[in-house]
Scaffold this motif. Structure first.
Motif, PDB file in Angstrom:
ATOM      1  N   ASP A 310       0.845  -1.186   0.000  1.00 52.17           N
ATOM      2  CA  ASP A 310       0.000   0.000   0.000  1.00 52.17           C
ATOM      3  C   ASP A 310       0.883   1.240   0.000  1.00 52.17           C
ATOM      4  O   ASP A 310       1.785   1.368   0.836  1.00 52.17           O
ATOM      5  CB  ASP A 310      -0.919   0.012   1.219  1.00 52.17           C
ATOM      6  CG  ASP A 310      -1.912  -1.144   1.215  1.00 52.17           C
ATOM      7  OD1 ASP A 310      -2.169  -1.692   0.131  1.00 52.17           O
ATOM      8  OD2 ASP A 310      -2.411  -1.510   2.299  1.00 52.17           O
ATOM      9  N   VAL A 311       0.615   2.133  -0.936  1.00 56.19           N
ATOM     10  CA  VAL A 311       1.438   3.320  -1.143  1.00 56.19           C
ATOM     11  C   VAL A 311       0.574   4.564  -0.924  1.00 56.19           C
ATOM     12  O   VAL A 311      -0.502   4.693  -1.516  1.00 56.19           O
ATOM     13  CB  VAL A 311       2.045   3.334  -2.559  1.00 56.19           C
ATOM     14  CG1 VAL A 311       2.844   4.611  -2.787  1.00 56.19           C
ATOM     15  CG2 VAL A 311       2.913   2.105  -2.777  1.00 56.19           C
ATOM     16  N   VAL A 312       1.053   5.478  -0.080  1.00 55.01           N
ATOM     17  CA  VAL A 312       0.349   6.735   0.158  1.00 55.01           C
ATOM     18  C   VAL A 312       0.648   7.695  -0.986  1.00 55.01           C
ATOM     19  O   VAL A 312       1.811   7.997  -1.268  1.00 55.01           O
ATOM     20  CB  VAL A 312       0.767   7.364   1.490  1.00 55.01           C
ATOM     21  CG1 VAL A 312       0.038   8.689   1.707  1.00 55.01           C
ATOM     22  CG2 VAL A 312       0.486   6.415   2.644  1.00 55.01           C
ATOM     23  N   VAL A 313      -0.388   8.163  -1.665  1.00 56.46           N
ATOM     24  CA  VAL A 313      -0.210   9.173  -2.703  1.00 56.46           C
ATOM     25  C   VAL A 313      -0.970  10.451  -2.355  1.00 56.46           C
ATOM     26  O   VAL A 313      -0.440  11.552  -2.478  1.00 56.46           O
ATOM     27  CB  VAL A 313      -0.626   8.636  -4.098  1.00 56.46           C
ATOM     28  CG1 VAL A 313       0.330   7.570  -4.565  1.00 56.46           C
ATOM     29  CG2 VAL A 313      -2.049   8.103  -4.105  1.00 56.46           C
ATOM     30  N   LEU A 329       0.258   9.174 -12.069  1.00 58.56           N
ATOM     31  CA  LEU A 329       1.338   8.370 -11.522  1.00 58.56           C
ATOM     32  C   LEU A 329       2.133   7.703 -12.631  1.00 58.56           C
ATOM     33  O   LEU A 329       1.566   7.283 -13.649  1.00 58.56           O
ATOM     34  CB  LEU A 329       0.786   7.291 -10.589  1.00 58.56           C
ATOM     35  CG  LEU A 329       0.025   7.792  -9.369  1.00 58.56           C
ATOM     36  CD1 LEU A 329      -0.673   6.636  -8.660  1.00 58.56           C
ATOM     37  CD2 LEU A 329       0.965   8.502  -8.407  1.00 58.56           C
ATOM     38  N   SER A 330       3.422   7.605 -12.412  1.00 55.20           N
ATOM     39  CA  SER A 330       4.312   6.888 -13.327  1.00 55.20           C
ATOM     40  C   SER A 330       4.915   5.719 -12.551  1.00 55.20           C
ATOM     41  O   SER A 330       5.464   5.902 -11.468  1.00 55.20           O
ATOM     42  CB  SER A 330       5.407   7.827 -13.832  1.00 55.20           C
ATOM     43  OG  SER A 330       6.250   7.168 -14.741  1.00 55.20           O
ATOM     44  N   PHE A 331       4.773   4.517 -13.122  1.00 51.25           N
ATOM     45  CA  PHE A 331       5.232   3.293 -12.463  1.00 51.25           C
ATOM     46  C   PHE A 331       6.425   2.714 -13.215  1.00 51.25           C
ATOM     47  O   PHE A 331       6.371   2.535 -14.431  1.00 51.25           O
ATOM     48  CB  PHE A 331       4.119   2.239 -12.450  1.00 51.25           C
ATOM     49  CG  PHE A 331       2.876   2.643 -11.713  1.00 51.25           C
ATOM     50  CD1 PHE A 331       2.709   2.313 -10.375  1.00 51.25           C
ATOM     51  CD2 PHE A 331       1.866   3.345 -12.346  1.00 51.25           C
ATOM     52  CE1 PHE A 331       1.554   2.677  -9.690  1.00 51.25           C
ATOM     53  CE2 PHE A 331       0.712   3.713 -11.679  1.00 51.25           C
ATOM     54  CZ  PHE A 331       0.556   3.378 -10.338  1.00 51.25           C
ATOM     55  N   GLU A 332       7.472   2.412 -12.457  1.00 50.07           N
ATOM     56  CA  GLU A 332       8.615   1.705 -13.034  1.00 50.07           C
ATOM     57  C   GLU A 332       8.757   0.366 -12.332  1.00 50.07           C
ATOM     58  O   GLU A 332       8.621   0.266 -11.110  1.00 50.07           O
ATOM     59  CB  GLU A 332       9.904   2.507 -12.855  1.00 50.07           C
ATOM     60  CG  GLU A 332      11.134   1.798 -13.410  1.00 50.07           C
ATOM     61  CD  GLU A 332      12.429   2.516 -13.090  1.00 50.07           C
ATOM     62  OE1 GLU A 332      13.486   1.853 -13.082  1.00 50.07           O
ATOM     63  OE2 GLU A 332      12.381   3.727 -12.844  1.00 50.07           O
ATOM     64  N   ALA A 333       9.033  -0.695 -13.111  1.00 50.94           N
ATOM     65  CA  ALA A 333       9.191  -2.031 -12.548  1.00 50.94           C
ATOM     66  C   ALA A 333      10.404  -2.706 -13.162  1.00 50.94           C
ATOM     67  O   ALA A 333      10.712  -2.515 -14.340  1.00 50.94           O
ATOM     68  CB  ALA A 333       7.940  -2.869 -12.797  1.00 50.94           C
ATOM     69  N   ASP A 393       6.083   7.356  -9.047  1.00 51.72           N
ATOM     70  CA  ASP A 393       6.350   8.795  -9.131  1.00 51.72           C
ATOM     71  C   ASP A 393       5.057   9.553  -9.395  1.00 51.72           C
ATOM     72  O   ASP A 393       4.216   9.117 -10.183  1.00 51.72           O
ATOM     73  CB  ASP A 393       7.336   9.091 -10.261  1.00 51.72           C
ATOM     74  CG  ASP A 393       8.687   8.424 -10.051  1.00 51.72           C
ATOM     75  OD1 ASP A 393       9.052   8.188  -8.888  1.00 51.72           O
ATOM     76  OD2 ASP A 393       9.358   8.132 -11.059  1.00 51.72           O
ATOM     77  N   VAL A 394       4.915  10.700  -8.729  1.00 49.45           N
ATOM     78  CA  VAL A 394       3.777  11.587  -8.974  1.00 49.45           C
ATOM     79  C   VAL A 394       4.167  12.611 -10.030  1.00 49.45           C
ATOM     80  O   VAL A 394       5.235  13.224  -9.953  1.00 49.45           O
ATOM     81  CB  VAL A 394       3.357  12.294  -7.672  1.00 49.45           C
ATOM     82  CG1 VAL A 394       2.266  13.335  -7.951  1.00 49.45           C
ATOM     83  CG2 VAL A 394       2.872  11.288  -6.649  1.00 49.45           C
ATOM     84  N   GLU A 395       3.291  12.799 -11.027  1.00 54.50           N
ATOM     85  CA  GLU A 395       3.514  13.801 -12.071  1.00 54.50           C
ATOM     86  C   GLU A 395       2.498  14.943 -12.012  1.00 54.50           C
ATOM     87  O   GLU A 395       2.602  15.909 -12.763  1.00 54.50           O
ATOM     88  CB  GLU A 395       3.448  13.146 -13.448  1.00 54.50           C
ATOM     89  CG  GLU A 395       4.559  12.135 -13.690  1.00 54.50           C
ATOM     90  CD  GLU A 395       4.557  11.589 -15.106  1.00 54.50           C
ATOM     91  OE1 GLU A 395       5.628  11.173 -15.579  1.00 54.50           O
ATOM     92  OE2 GLU A 395       3.491  11.584 -15.754  1.00 54.50           O
ATOM     93  N   GLY A 396       1.526  14.828 -11.126  1.00 51.83           N
ATOM     94  CA  GLY A 396       0.499  15.851 -10.984  1.00 51.83           C
ATOM     95  C   GLY A 396      -0.732  15.240 -10.352  1.00 51.83           C
ATOM     96  O   GLY A 396      -0.804  14.026 -10.144  1.00 51.83           O
ATOM     97  N   TRP A 397      -1.702  16.087 -10.044  1.00 52.70           N
ATOM     98  CA  TRP A 397      -2.955  15.562  -9.485  1.00 52.70           C
ATOM     99  C   TRP A 397      -4.106  16.430  -9.960  1.00 52.70           C
ATOM    100  O   TRP A 397      -3.915  17.513 -10.521  1.00 52.70           O
ATOM    101  CB  TRP A 397      -2.894  15.505  -7.961  1.00 52.70           C
ATOM    102  CG  TRP A 397      -2.747  16.824  -7.259  1.00 52.70           C
ATOM    103  CD1 TRP A 397      -1.619  17.583  -7.156  1.00 52.70           C
ATOM    104  CD2 TRP A 397      -3.766  17.545  -6.554  1.00 52.70           C
ATOM    105  NE1 TRP A 397      -1.871  18.715  -6.439  1.00 52.70           N
ATOM    106  CE2 TRP A 397      -3.163  18.724  -6.039  1.00 52.70           C
ATOM    107  CE3 TRP A 397      -5.105  17.300  -6.287  1.00 52.70           C
ATOM    108  CZ2 TRP A 397      -3.879  19.654  -5.297  1.00 52.70           C
ATOM    109  CZ3 TRP A 397      -5.819  18.230  -5.533  1.00 52.70           C
ATOM    110  CH2 TRP A 397      -5.210  19.387  -5.047  1.00 52.70           C
TER     111      TRP A 397
END
Length: 738
Positions: A310-313, A329-333, A393-397
């Motif tokens: 669980d990730v707090v955004v 959100l940008s996800f890298e794996a 990563d957050v890019e905006g909301w």
């Protein structure tokens, strides 16, 4: 005991009584404050190193930064743009690498826009704020590669009057050619098209566009995928896909007639196509949530195989905890085996869709807009046979309509003395209040025996705040102020630039969504911590520590007002009013846990006052429903009695203040009467619990009437302690009674 001597502060700028600010009607942020989405109907290429667009022809090397103009070129507006919707791509990089795209003139962020396996030509969507000069920078981490950036739309910095905002939907699979979802169960042939309807999940047929996650699985050749709204002659490329891999990308896809889109497979081999819908953008102004640029890495760690995290955004990086329609959100794996990630709002059912597919031993990135769930969190599932390292990563909301709070009138003054640093006998004393027009005003006292020389100065510029601010002394010898921002209700902080300094830093928005001003305390661990209650009666805390501080929900129901905090042996004791008028209390422990709530009963209004006795016994004073002041004291086991004791017949329209006189050891409680004159009740003997009749707190000379509740304080002047109280008159003048 208090000596009744008055002192009027030297006020640098005295505020007279002001008209109450009336809250505006709630409007969708997309129309009320900008952030509306405006798509382009044709390709707006702003950078292409293959043919010299925006940069000289030639590949970009490892560690290179390419600066290029975005605003004012190729039909893109030169101003009025708060954010850009970019498709960022690369062509046959010589090594595994990643790109960062960020405003020119800003520090390079820790977040990335695109991760690239060696030799693969792929792309991803990214939300980026332009630089003040209309330029962007693109950083290439490793190897050599051609670079490509296309602008497919933008967000306005002011209401457009013609475009709308974002509306989240439950994540849904709109198209899947491998299963026949939303289309035929057959691949899209090379150089061929497929028309589909993208209204799954409640997307209206007249929506401007959808935010989607696009996957081209199990490719055999590289290629690209374009999307043309039905009814329009041209479209835009939405993804470049690689060879012999599962390619995935975020996308903003424009919709045509009846929500239909024609996809074109620009590759040389047949492909499958999967489209998962996250949200849509409206055509109508005044509808939907507006974009707010924000860049931050909120998560980066290993997730076990088939594990969840669980990730707090929401509530991070200045975001509120309520009113967030979605977070870009940008996800890298990356991992040793093929994997997909799923991400969804915590507290909702896991959707049957996947994000961010990656090949063994590679890093891949994709993007999506997700509405935060319970406590501002999303849940991420690693669907893999191996542990996977995941970055978020957050890019905006996207902001839903937020309240405009009225500026509270005649709020009390807060007091804090800075901790002494090397070479100091005592720290300066700082005062703070929000005046009747919404300014945060700071009082700076360096002559600790002279209250006539306190200089009060506004530090908040043209920003408007409301309610009583909180002050806290920090271990470094400075004092921090926290105040509730009137436009939206989030919390802003500022601090002295150095110990004893009269100057303060610029305000920082730490987000949150309290319904009343926050309370702040310095924990025994040295961590500055905020507490606030939201409109749902739930308690939140914000510890100013760690790489990504965030507002954390502590639960509770029916709470209201600003918490009253008292440091106790194992943490902080919180006292709060409930919506039924009782007072309830709980302990916030130093390990971050919260005890069970204990209801103290009663029936009143306003904030209580608390006195701490030796042995960590607490006495509480409160205003009852009839205006009388009542009290109760813990016994040696820490238990409060059932009943409240009433302190005479004195009636107050406001909150009491109380403390132990440092010389006599007697408990003193003060409150203002209906005519504004401050009264006091003094204990008959140390620890007796019996109080004398109420008398004037100031008897040596006529006392100006108080328009605010009084604040009690004790300061150390280097040779002893001085006890006093402070309040403001109807014209805003601070008055000190020593």
């Amino acid at each position: 005991m208090l000596r009744s001597r008055l002192a009027t502060a030297a006020v640098a700028l005295i505020a007279t009584a002001a008209t109450l600010v009336v809250p505006q009607a709630a409007r969708a942020d997309a129309a009320g404050k900008g952030g509306d989405y405006v798509p382009f109907t044709s390709s707006k290429i702003v950078l292409d190193s293959r043919n010299g667009v925006g940069t000289p022809v030639g590949v970009k090397g490892a560690g290179s930064v390419t600066t290029f103009q975005v605003l004012g070129v190729n039909g893109i507006p030169a101003s009025g743009v708060s954010g850009l919707v970019l498709r960022v791509g690369a062509f046959t990089p010589s090594a595994q690498t990643y790109f960062k795209v960020y405003p020119n003139g800003s520090p390079r962020p820790g977040t990335a826009a695109l991760n690239l396996p060696q030799g693969q030509s792929i792309s991803n969507f990214s939300f980026v704020q332009p630089g003040a000069n209309g330029k962007l920078d693109l950083y290439n981490s490793a190897g050599t590669t051609h670079v490509f950036v296309e602008v497919q739309g933008y967000f306005t910095s002011a209401p457009s009057g013609t475009s709308g905002g974002l509306v989240p939907v439950t994540q849904v699979r709109a198209v899947d050619t491998t299963r026949g979802t939303g289309t035929d169960k057959v691949k899209i042939r090379a150089k061929s098209t497929r028309t589909v309807t993208l209204t799954a999940g409640g997307v209206p047929a007249d929506a401007t566009a959808i935010n989607a996650h696009v996957t081209v699985p199990a490719t055999t050749e590289a290629g690209y995928l374009s999307a043309t709204p039905v009814g329009r002659a041209t479209g835009v490329v939405i993804a470049n896909y690689g060879k012999n891999m599962h390619s995935s990308s975020g996308a903003v896809i424009q919709l045509g007639t009846n929500g239909q889109v024609t996809f074109t497979n620009g590759g040389t081999a047949d492909i499958d196509l999967v489209v998962d819908t996250m949200a849509y953008f409206t055509k109508a102004p005044n509808v939907g949530a507006g974009f707010r640029p924000l860049v931050n890495r909120v998560f980066g760690q290993l997730v076990p195989k088939d594990g969840t995290v669980d990730v707090v955004v929401g509530g991070t990086s200045g975001m509120p905890t309520k009113g967030v329609a979605g977070v870009a959100l940008s996800f890298e794996a990356s991992g040793t085996a093929h994997a997909t990630l799923s991400a969804w709002p915590l507290g909702t059912t896991q959707p049957g869709i996947a994000l961010t597919q990656h090949q063994p031993g590679t890093h891949q990135r994709s993007s999506a807009i997700i509405k935060p769930g319970v406590d501002g969190k999303i849940r991420i599932s690693n669907n893999s046979d191996s542990a996977t390292f995941v970055y978020v990563d957050v890019e905006g909301w996207f902001a839903e309509p937020l309240p405009v709070l009225p500026v509270a009138q005649n709020t009390p003054i807060s007091v804090a003395q800075a901790a002494p640093v090397a070479g100091q006998g005592a720290g300066t004393v700082e005062y703070a209040y929000v005046d009747n027009i919404g300014r945060v005003v700071i009082g700076h006292q360096t002559q600790l025996d002279n209250f006539c020389c306190v200089q009060f100065t506004p530090i908040s510029g043209n920003e408007a705040f409301t309610g009583q601010p909180s002050l806290v002394a920090r271990p470094d010898g400075t004092v921090q102020v926290s105040a509730q921002y009137a436009d939206g209700g989030d919390v802003w902080t500022s601090a002295q630039t150095a110990p004893k300094a009269s100057s303060w830093t610029s305000f920082t928005d730490i987000g949150g969504s309290p319904a009343a001003p926050p309370a702040t305390v310095q924990l025994g661990t040295g961590v500055t911590t905020q507490f606030g209650v939201d409109a749902d009666g739930k308690l939140w805390t914000y510890a100013q520590t760690g790489a990504v501080p965030f507002w954390r929900g502590l639960g509770g129901t029916g709470l209201t007002g600003t918490p009253v905090l008292t440091t106790v042996r194992d943490g902080v004791q919180l006292f709060l009013r409930t919506t039924t008028g009782t007072i309830t209390t709980a302990t916030y422990r130093t390990d971050g846990s919260l005890s069970a709530w204990t209801d103290l009963g009663g029936d009143g209004t306003g904030a209580p006052a608390v006195v701490l006795y030796p042995g960590y016994r607490l006495r509480v004073f409160a205003r009852a429903a009839d205006g009388t002041i009542v009290t109760k004291l813990q016994d040696t086991t820490g238990t409060f009695p059932q009943t409240w004791d009433t302190l005479g017949t004195f009636v107050s329209p406001g909150n009491p203040a109380a403390m132990i006189d440092p010389v006599s050891g007697l408990t003193v409680v003060i409150a203002r009467a209906g005519d504004g004159i401050i009264h006091k009740a003094v204990e008959t003997g140390q620890g007796s619990g019996v109080f004398k009749d109420w008398t004037f707190a100031q008897v040596d000379q006529p006392a100006p009437a108080a328009a605010t509740d009084p604040t009690f304080a004790t300061i150390n002047n280097g040779s002893g302690q001085t006890t006093f109280f402070v309040y403001r008159t109807v014209n805003g003048t601070p008055i000190f009674a020593v």
